[in-house]
Design a protein around this motif. Structure first.
Motif, PDB file in Angstrom:
ATOM      1  N   ILE A 177       0.854  -1.429   0.174  1.00  0.00           N
ATOM      2  CA  ILE A 177      -0.006   0.037   0.123  1.00  0.00           C
ATOM      3  C   ILE A 177       0.770   1.200  -0.022  1.00  0.00           C
ATOM      4  CG2 ILE A 177      -1.733   1.342   1.091  1.00  0.00           C
ATOM      5  CD1 ILE A 177      -2.456  -1.587  -0.120  1.00  0.00           C
ATOM      6  N   GLN A 180       2.203   1.808  -3.272  1.00  0.00           N
ATOM      7  CA  GLN A 180       0.961   2.067  -4.279  1.00  0.00           C
ATOM      8  C   GLN A 180       0.823   3.920  -4.116  1.00  0.00           C
ATOM      9  OE1 GLN A 180      -2.574   0.079  -3.842  1.00  0.00           O
ATOM     10  NE2 GLN A 180      -1.436  -1.896  -4.321  1.00  0.00           N
ATOM     11  N   TRP A 181       0.715   4.243  -2.913  1.00  0.00           N
ATOM     12  CA  TRP A 181       0.686   5.729  -2.446  1.00  0.00           C
ATOM     13  C   TRP A 181       1.531   6.647  -3.032  1.00  0.00           C
ATOM     14  CZ3 TRP A 181       3.230   7.901   2.201  1.00  0.00           C
ATOM     15  CH2 TRP A 181       2.832   9.303   2.182  1.00  0.00           C
ATOM     16  N   ILE A 186      -2.899   5.609  -5.404  1.00  0.00           N
ATOM     17  CA  ILE A 186      -3.965   5.792  -4.362  1.00  0.00           C
ATOM     18  C   ILE A 186      -3.755   7.068  -3.616  1.00  0.00           C
ATOM     19  CG2 ILE A 186      -4.915   3.400  -4.267  1.00  0.00           C
ATOM     20  CD1 ILE A 186      -3.187   3.082  -1.575  1.00  0.00           C
ATOM     21  N   THR A 187      -4.630   7.708  -2.904  1.00  0.00           N
ATOM     22  CA  THR A 187      -4.566   8.814  -2.148  1.00  0.00           C
ATOM     23  C   THR A 187      -4.241   8.316  -0.810  1.00  0.00           C
ATOM     24  OG1 THR A 187      -7.118   8.741  -1.360  1.00  0.00           O
ATOM     25  CG2 THR A 187      -6.286  10.132  -3.283  1.00  0.00           C
ATOM     26  N   THR A 189      -5.691   9.245   1.926  1.00  0.00           N
ATOM     27  CA  THR A 189      -6.786   8.613   2.563  1.00  0.00           C
ATOM     28  C   THR A 189      -7.152   7.379   2.292  1.00  0.00           C
ATOM     29  OG1 THR A 189      -7.689  10.966   2.439  1.00  0.00           O
ATOM     30  CG2 THR A 189      -9.304   9.535   2.856  1.00  0.00           C
ATOM     31  N   ARG A 190      -7.396   6.939   1.101  1.00  0.00           N
ATOM     32  CA  ARG A 190      -7.365   5.617   0.550  1.00  0.00           C
ATOM     33  C   ARG A 190      -6.492   4.576   1.185  1.00  0.00           C
ATOM     34  NH1 ARG A 190     -10.834   1.821   0.367  1.00  0.00           N
ATOM     35  NH2 ARG A 190     -10.620   0.074  -1.289  1.00  0.00           N
ATOM     36  N   ALA A 191      -5.266   4.912   1.398  1.00  0.00           N
ATOM     37  CA  ALA A 191      -4.134   4.203   1.931  1.00  0.00           C
ATOM     38  C   ALA A 191      -4.557   4.064   3.685  1.00  0.00           C
ATOM     39  CB  ALA A 191      -2.837   4.900   1.877  1.00  0.00           C
ATOM     40  N   GLN A 193      -7.569   4.062   4.820  1.00  0.00           N
ATOM     41  CA  GLN A 193      -8.828   3.063   4.894  1.00  0.00           C
ATOM     42  C   GLN A 193      -8.286   1.743   4.728  1.00  0.00           C
ATOM     43  OE1 GLN A 193     -11.232   4.747   1.799  1.00  0.00           O
ATOM     44  NE2 GLN A 193     -12.018   6.224   3.247  1.00  0.00           N
ATOM     45  N   ILE A 194      -7.473   1.531   3.661  1.00  0.00           N
ATOM     46  CA  ILE A 194      -7.003   0.025   3.432  1.00  0.00           C
ATOM     47  C   ILE A 194      -6.175  -0.541   4.667  1.00  0.00           C
ATOM     48  CG2 ILE A 194      -5.621  -1.457   1.918  1.00  0.00           C
ATOM     49  CD1 ILE A 194      -6.295   0.447  -0.311  1.00  0.00           C
ATOM     50  N   ARG A 199      -4.936   9.030  10.779  1.00  0.00           N
ATOM     51  CA  ARG A 199      -3.744   9.938   9.842  1.00  0.00           C
ATOM     52  C   ARG A 199      -2.697  10.091  10.644  1.00  0.00           C
ATOM     53  NH1 ARG A 199      -4.471  14.266   6.299  1.00  0.00           N
ATOM     54  NH2 ARG A 199      -2.799  15.683   6.306  1.00  0.00           N
TER      55      ARG A 199
END
Length: 214
Positions: A177, A180-181, A186-187, A189-191, A193-194, A199
């Motif tokens: 993840i 990917q960020w 991915i954003t 925020t999405r990272a 969540q996963i 924060r």
């Protein structure tokens, strides 16, 4: 001419309000004394809140009598904010244990009231700051006196548990993840969540991981 109201408070139902009421009756009638049997740790008290809302609320020109400043709140910072609130709406607070607040002010010299209130607020600010410093110092001294375990952490002598927040560990899918960020697939925020991270935790791990792979 505004109304005069007294306020008395004790922390528990077992404690007696008589001493405060007797003192307040020298300045206000007994039927104008509002009471609470509740902790001073918060302001959500039925009697005290009635001074702020409803039919009996205090308004500009009114005077509030209390025996001592900690009847408003035991927290000096909180008591200071309450004084500022009453000052802002034009309510004079007279503290029986602080003679300078009890002085009668002639018409045209209302500025003296503001001066006394400002001095009282500054004194409370100083006391509150000193209390915070003392508490932090005592906490630091207490932690320093605790034994150190083989893992290098200090342990509570009472609970036998390590002091402080546990270290945040990397989720099992962190690298995937994180990459990917970083690749902007991915954003953040999405990272989060996963990964199931808040924060602050996410960025703390991200910064530590970035330092690690550099």
């Amino acid at each position: 001419m505004g109304k005069s109201v007294g306020y008395a408070r004790v922390s528990t139902r077992e404690q007696n309000l008589n001493t405060q009421i007797i003192a307040l009756k020298q300045f206000v009638s007994e039927d104008m004394i509002v009471t609470d049997k509740a902790t001073g740790a918060n302001l959500d008290r039925i009697g005290y809140q009635s001074l702020k809302v409803g039919i009996g609320k205090l308004v500009k020109g009114d005077t509030l009598y209390i025996k001592s400043i900690d009847r408003l709140s035991r927290n000096k910072e909180q008591a200071k904010e309450e004084l500022k609130y009453f000052q802002s709406i034009g309510v004079r607070v007279k503290v029986l244990d602080i003679p300078t607040t009890m002085v009668d002010i002639q018409n045209g010299k209302e500025w003296v009231i503001d001066m006394v209130n400002n001095i009282l607020i500054e004194v409370l600010s100083s006391i509150a700051e000193n209390e915070r410093t003392t508490i932090k110092q005592r906490q630091a001294e207490g932690i320093q006196s605790m034994p150190i375990g083989i893992d290098g952490k200090r342990y509570s002598t009472k609970t036998k548990k390590p002091i402080g927040r546990p270290n945040i560990t990397y989720p099992s899918n962190w690298i995937e993840i994180y990459n990917q960020w970083q690749a902007k697939q991915i954003t953040a925020t999405r990272a989060m969540q996963i990964l199931g991270l808040k924060r602050n935790s996410f960025y703390k791990l991200a910064n530590a991981y970035a330092d690690k792979i550099q």
